[in-house]
Design a protein around this motif. Structure first.
Motif, PDB file in Angstrom:
ATOM      1  N   VAL A  18     -41.551   5.879 -25.477  1.00 25.28           N
ATOM      2  CA  VAL A  18     -41.749   7.326 -25.528  1.00 25.28           C
ATOM      3  C   VAL A  18     -41.700   7.758 -26.999  1.00 25.28           C
ATOM      4  N   PRO A  19     -42.422   8.817 -27.353  1.00 21.13           N
ATOM      5  CA  PRO A  19     -42.440   9.264 -28.754  1.00 21.13           C
ATOM      6  C   PRO A  19     -41.331  10.257 -29.101  1.00 21.13           C
ATOM      7  N   PHE A  20     -40.365  10.455 -28.197  1.00 16.64           N
ATOM      8  CA  PHE A  20     -39.315  11.444 -28.429  1.00 16.64           C
ATOM      9  C   PHE A  20     -38.020  10.734 -28.801  1.00 16.64           C
ATOM     10  N   PRO A  21     -37.580  10.812 -30.050  1.00 21.64           N
ATOM     11  CA  PRO A  21     -36.335  10.130 -30.432  1.00 21.64           C
ATOM     12  C   PRO A  21     -35.115  10.660 -29.691  1.00 21.64           C
ATOM     13  N   GLN A  22     -35.168  11.927 -29.250  1.00 23.29           N
ATOM     14  CA  GLN A  22     -34.019  12.518 -28.559  1.00 23.29           C
ATOM     15  C   GLN A  22     -33.787  11.897 -27.181  1.00 23.29           C
ATOM     16  N   ALA A  23     -34.804  11.178 -26.662  1.00 19.87           N
ATOM     17  CA  ALA A  23     -34.713  10.650 -25.300  1.00 19.87           C
ATOM     18  C   ALA A  23     -33.688   9.538 -25.172  1.00 19.87           C
ATOM     19  N   GLY A  24     -33.399   8.845 -26.260  1.00 19.36           N
ATOM     20  CA  GLY A  24     -32.445   7.749 -26.176  1.00 19.36           C
ATOM     21  C   GLY A  24     -33.103   6.408 -25.940  1.00 19.36           C
ATOM     22  N   GLY A  25     -34.368   6.274 -26.348  1.00 18.77           N
ATOM     23  CA  GLY A  25     -35.057   4.993 -26.217  1.00 18.77           C
ATOM     24  C   GLY A  25     -36.132   5.034 -25.156  1.00 18.77           C
ATOM     25  N   PRO A  26     -36.790   3.897 -24.919  1.00 20.54           N
ATOM     26  CA  PRO A  26     -37.856   3.834 -23.914  1.00 20.54           C
ATOM     27  C   PRO A  26     -37.383   4.307 -22.545  1.00 20.54           C
ATOM     28  N   GLU A  50     -50.398   3.989 -24.923  1.00 18.94           N
ATOM     29  CA  GLU A  50     -49.349   3.045 -25.278  1.00 18.94           C
ATOM     30  C   GLU A  50     -48.406   2.804 -24.100  1.00 18.94           C
ATOM     31  N   ALA A  51     -48.027   3.883 -23.423  1.00 19.03           N
ATOM     32  CA  ALA A  51     -47.120   3.758 -22.285  1.00 19.03           C
ATOM     33  C   ALA A  51     -47.786   3.030 -21.127  1.00 19.03           C
ATOM     34  N   GLN A  52     -49.036   3.364 -20.862  1.00 15.02           N
ATOM     35  CA  GLN A  52     -49.751   2.691 -19.783  1.00 15.02           C
ATOM     36  C   GLN A  52     -49.905   1.204 -20.071  1.00 15.02           C
ATOM     37  N   GLY A  53     -50.171   0.865 -21.349  1.00 18.95           N
ATOM     38  CA  GLY A  53     -50.298  -0.538 -21.724  1.00 18.95           C
ATOM     39  C   GLY A  53     -49.003  -1.300 -21.520  1.00 18.95           C
ATOM     40  N   ALA A  54     -47.870  -0.666 -21.872  1.00 22.79           N
ATOM     41  CA  ALA A  54     -46.575  -1.315 -21.702  1.00 22.79           C
ATOM     42  C   ALA A  54     -46.266  -1.539 -20.220  1.00 22.79           C
ATOM     43  N   LEU A  55     -46.616  -0.575 -19.385  1.00 21.73           N
ATOM     44  CA  LEU A  55     -46.363  -0.717 -17.949  1.00 21.73           C
ATOM     45  C   LEU A  55     -47.253  -1.817 -17.356  1.00 21.73           C
ATOM     46  N   GLU A  56     -48.501  -1.851 -17.774  1.00 23.17           N
ATOM     47  CA  GLU A  56     -49.394  -2.903 -17.291  1.00 23.17           C
ATOM     48  C   GLU A  56     -48.890  -4.284 -17.704  1.00 23.17           C
ATOM     49  N   ASN A  57     -48.419  -4.400 -18.927  1.00 24.38           N
ATOM     50  CA  ASN A  57     -47.861  -5.676 -19.386  1.00 24.38           C
ATOM     51  C   ASN A  57     -46.634  -6.056 -18.552  1.00 24.38           C
ATOM     52  N   GLY A  58     -45.816  -5.055 -18.226  1.00 23.63           N
ATOM     53  CA  GLY A  58     -44.639  -5.314 -17.407  1.00 23.63           C
ATOM     54  C   GLY A  58     -45.010  -5.794 -16.010  1.00 23.63           C
ATOM     55  N   PHE A  59     -45.986  -5.143 -15.402  1.00 24.43           N
ATOM     56  CA  PHE A  59     -46.459  -5.583 -14.077  1.00 24.43           C
ATOM     57  C   PHE A  59     -46.977  -7.017 -14.149  1.00 24.43           C
ATOM     58  N   ARG A  60     -47.755  -7.300 -15.188  1.00 22.02           N
ATOM     59  CA  ARG A  60     -48.336  -8.639 -15.337  1.00 22.02           C
ATOM     60  C   ARG A  60     -47.244  -9.686 -15.511  1.00 22.02           C
ATOM     61  N   ARG A  61     -46.238  -9.335 -16.314  1.00 22.76           N
ATOM     62  CA  ARG A  61     -45.145 -10.275 -16.568  1.00 22.76           C
ATOM     63  C   ARG A  61     -44.379 -10.586 -15.278  1.00 22.76           C
ATOM     64  N   LEU A  62     -44.262  -9.608 -14.397  1.00 24.52           N
ATOM     65  CA  LEU A  62     -43.547  -9.800 -13.138  1.00 24.52           C
ATOM     66  C   LEU A  62     -44.439 -10.345 -12.029  1.00 24.52           C
ATOM     67  N   GLY A  63     -45.721 -10.510 -12.345  1.00 27.45           N
ATOM     68  CA  GLY A  63     -46.651 -11.018 -11.338  1.00 27.45           C
ATOM     69  C   GLY A  63     -46.945 -10.011 -10.235  1.00 27.45           C
ATOM     70  N   ARG A  64     -46.911  -8.724 -10.565  1.00 26.29           N
ATOM     71  CA  ARG A  64     -47.168  -7.680  -9.578  1.00 26.29           C
ATOM     72  C   ARG A  64     -48.459  -6.942  -9.908  1.00 26.29           C
TER      73      ARG A  64
END
Length: 330
Positions: A18-26, A50-64
């Motif tokens: 996320v691009p908001f530093p106040q959020a406390g991280g991803p 960027e966020a969609q790419g990270a989620l897609e990579n996560g799905f791929r890594r988990l085989g989902r």
């Protein structure tokens, strides 16, 4: 309980930037294995490339795959938690999206945007003493279509409902505070709480100003509501908290007590300021956050008025109106 134990329960976490530093991280997107096969998503991350790419990579890594998603539960109506929901629902062939009724207006395509409500909020912020030049900056800040797509249809989910998954069941808890409709999922059999932004290990949830549908003041007092909600969580026998940002953590009562201490110190600082005489919420904000940028003014003044509302509810301060602005005194 470890992340390996969570995997045995069919719970998987994908951090999304996320691009908001106040959020406390991803922000965390949780994949929950469904009882009859497929997945439930608890939150979806932003809709940015960027966020969609990270989620897609996560799905791929988990085989989902995204077409395995059977339903989406949005914890609350902030863009980092719902921004990708509509896109995922489409990729999943129309998976239903659920949220608490009090936050549906923040998520649904039919709801009002910040730009629509800025005149109401601007008038209220003037009463809190916010200078016109700061309001001019806030008027330029709006919901970006690059970060979130509004959801075409959102179904209501509420307190007392129970969701069944492949290896566990979770009670839906309505925990107003950070937003009016924030939801947590509580698995009492395993002591697991999906707490999203209601309880974070290292960041205090922002209590944001919330006016009523027609701009009514006093419609929702976020920190007053939050303190009541977090007291409920403190009583739960939680073994592991799955937060909206950051890794899972234990010792939830320790974290809550530190958070309550933080708010207590903030109110003590406000008492010290008011000892010199009545002040507007903006004057309190300048004392609490002397280096805040104009773009952060809404977060900062929300924090100030929220603490003043707690003090007001407890009979510590009174509110007076003069010259179109509220002033608070001990």
């Amino acid at each position: 309980m470890t992340e390996k134990d969570l995997h045995a329960l069919g719970i998987w976490r994908i951090p999304v930037p996320v691009p908001f530093p106040q959020a406390g991280g991803p922000v965390n997107v949780y994949l929950l294995e469904e009882e009859g096969g497929g997945l439930c998503l608890f939150d979806t991350g932003l809709g940015s490339p960027e966020a969609q790419g990270a989620l897609e990579n996560g799905f791929r890594r988990l085989g989902r795959r995204f077409d395995e998603v059977r339903r989406i539960v949005v914890s609350h109506g902030h863009v980092d938690h719902y921004g990708n929901a509509q896109s995922i629902a489409e990729r999943a062939g129309g998976a239903p999206v659920f949220a608490h009724a009090a936050d549906i207006g923040k998520i649904a395509a039919s709801g009002q945007r910040w730009r629509d409500r800025m005149p109401q909020y601007g008038a209220h912020l003037l009463k809190l003493g916010v200078p016109p030049e700061v309001l001019a900056v806030l008027a330029t800040i709006g919901e970006s279509h690059l970060l979130a797509r509004r959801v075409r249809e959102v179904r209501a989910l509420g307190e007392g409902e129970r969701l069944r998954f492949r290896h566990f069941e979770a009670d839906v808890l309505h925990m107003p505070g950070h937003t009016p409709g924030l939801l947590c999922l509580w698995d009492p059999a395993h002591g697991v709480l999906l707490a999203d932004d209601h309880l974070l290990e290292k960041v205090s949830p922002n209590p944001l100003i919330e006016l009523g549908p027609e701009g009514e003041e006093g419609f929702f007092r976020p920190l007053v509501a939050y303190l009541a909600s977090i007291a409920r969580v403190r009583e739960l026998p939680v073994d592991l908290v799955l937060p909206g940002h950051g890794p899972p953590f234990g010792r939830h009562r320790e974290v809550i007590d530190a958070l309550l201490g933080f708010y207590g110190k903030r109110r003590e600082r406000i008492r010290e300021m008011l000892a010199d005489g009545a002040r507007t919420a903006w004057e309190v904000t300048e004392g609490l956050f002397p280096r805040a940028r104009p773009g952060d003014a809404f977060l900062a003044v929300s924090e100030s008025i929220a603490n003043l509302e707690v003090m007001e509810a407890e009979g510590e301060v009174v509110r007076e109106q003069a010259g179109g602005a509220y002033r608070f005194r001990l």
